[in-house]
Design a protein around this motif. Structure first.
Motif, mmCIF file in Angstrom:
data_model
loop_
_atom_site.group_PDB
_atom_site.id
_atom_site.type_symbol
_atom_site.label_atom_id
_atom_site.label_comp_id
_atom_site.label_asym_id
_atom_site.label_seq_id
_atom_site.Cartn_x
_atom_site.Cartn_y
_atom_site.Cartn_z
ATOM 1 N N GLU A 143 0.864 -1.179 0.000
ATOM 2 C CA GLU A 143 0.000 0.000 0.000
ATOM 3 C C GLU A 143 0.900 1.228 0.000
ATOM 4 O O GLU A 143 1.823 1.320 0.809
ATOM 5 C CB GLU A 143 -0.884 0.025 1.249
ATOM 6 N N HIS A 186 0.813 5.080 0.740
ATOM 7 C CA HIS A 186 -0.061 6.017 1.442
ATOM 8 C C HIS A 186 0.460 7.442 1.365
ATOM 9 O O HIS A 186 1.622 7.696 1.707
ATOM 10 C CB HIS A 186 -0.167 5.653 2.922
ATOM 11 N N HIS A 194 -3.864 9.623 4.403
ATOM 12 C CA HIS A 194 -3.885 8.460 5.290
ATOM 13 C C HIS A 194 -3.347 8.772 6.685
ATOM 14 O O HIS A 194 -3.131 7.858 7.480
ATOM 15 C CB HIS A 194 -3.116 7.299 4.656
ATOM 16 N N ASN A 225 -10.468 6.602 5.435
ATOM 17 C CA ASN A 225 -9.232 5.968 4.972
ATOM 18 C C ASN A 225 -8.558 5.185 6.090
ATOM 19 O O ASN A 225 -8.088 4.063 5.880
ATOM 20 C CB ASN A 225 -8.258 7.008 4.417
ATOM 21 N N ASP A 282 -7.776 1.324 6.064
ATOM 22 C CA ASP A 282 -6.386 0.883 6.217
ATOM 23 C C ASP A 282 -6.258 -0.132 7.355
ATOM 24 O O ASP A 282 -5.580 -1.151 7.218
ATOM 25 C CB ASP A 282 -5.461 2.070 6.502
ATOM 26 N N VAL A 318 3.698 -1.238 3.920
ATOM 27 C CA VAL A 318 3.136 0.094 3.714
ATOM 28 C C VAL A 318 4.281 1.057 3.422
ATOM 29 O O VAL A 318 5.258 1.118 4.167
ATOM 30 C CB VAL A 318 2.339 0.568 4.951
ATOM 31 N N TRP A 346 5.050 5.034 2.879
ATOM 32 C CA TRP A 346 4.508 6.374 3.085
ATOM 33 C C TRP A 346 5.118 7.353 2.082
ATOM 34 O O TRP A 346 6.253 7.185 1.640
ATOM 35 C CB TRP A 346 4.788 6.846 4.511
#
Length: 133
Positions: free
Chosen positions: A59, A61, A66, A83, A87, A104, A106
């Motif tokens: 993912e 983000h 997020h 979101n 998540d 994840v 960022w």
């Protein structure tokens, strides 16, 4: 107030599909010769990427959308709360299923390509179903 909601709705509508973060991440995976599938659906949820040879879901983000702990720790808008809820659900469904592992990425981690490449390689080395199983 109605104007603000309309602007937010238009902005979110534009985001549907592929975000700029996803495009940048896909380019990096391609440079790294990592095979992937984009917009992969698992248990009725869409994940940004599946690293196909490693059974890793990814993912990407955005810090604002997020609510990353570093830049926007508290949600101020309804879409941010939605979101976060989505998540958290995605984390839960991957955590309690042995098929995939979730990574994840960022937005602020995508600034330094070298550091991001190291993070991906480290995560794949540690969590790849192909390498570990």
């Amino acid at each position: 107030m109605a104007k603000k909601k309309g602007k937010t709705r238009k902005m979110l509508k534009k985001m549907n599909g592929t975000s700029n973060l996803e495009v940048m991440f896909a380019e990096l995976l391609t440079e790294m010769n990592v095979k992937f599938e984009q917009h992969f659906v698992f248990k009725k949820r869409e994940f940004d990427f599946l690293l196909t040879e490693h059974s890793i879901l990814v993912e990407t983000h955005g810090c604002f959308y997020h609510c990353c702990k570093k830049h926007n720790p508290e949600p101020k808008y309804a879409f941010q709360r939605a979101n976060l809820k989505n998540d958290q659900y995605k984390v839960k469904i991957v955590k309690f299923d042995l098929t995939y592992t979730l990574m994840v990425i960022w937005e602020h981690e995508m600034v330094d390509k070298k550091v991001l490449t190291e993070k991906i390689n480290s995560f794949v080395g540690k969590h790849s179903k192909l390498l570990n199983g």
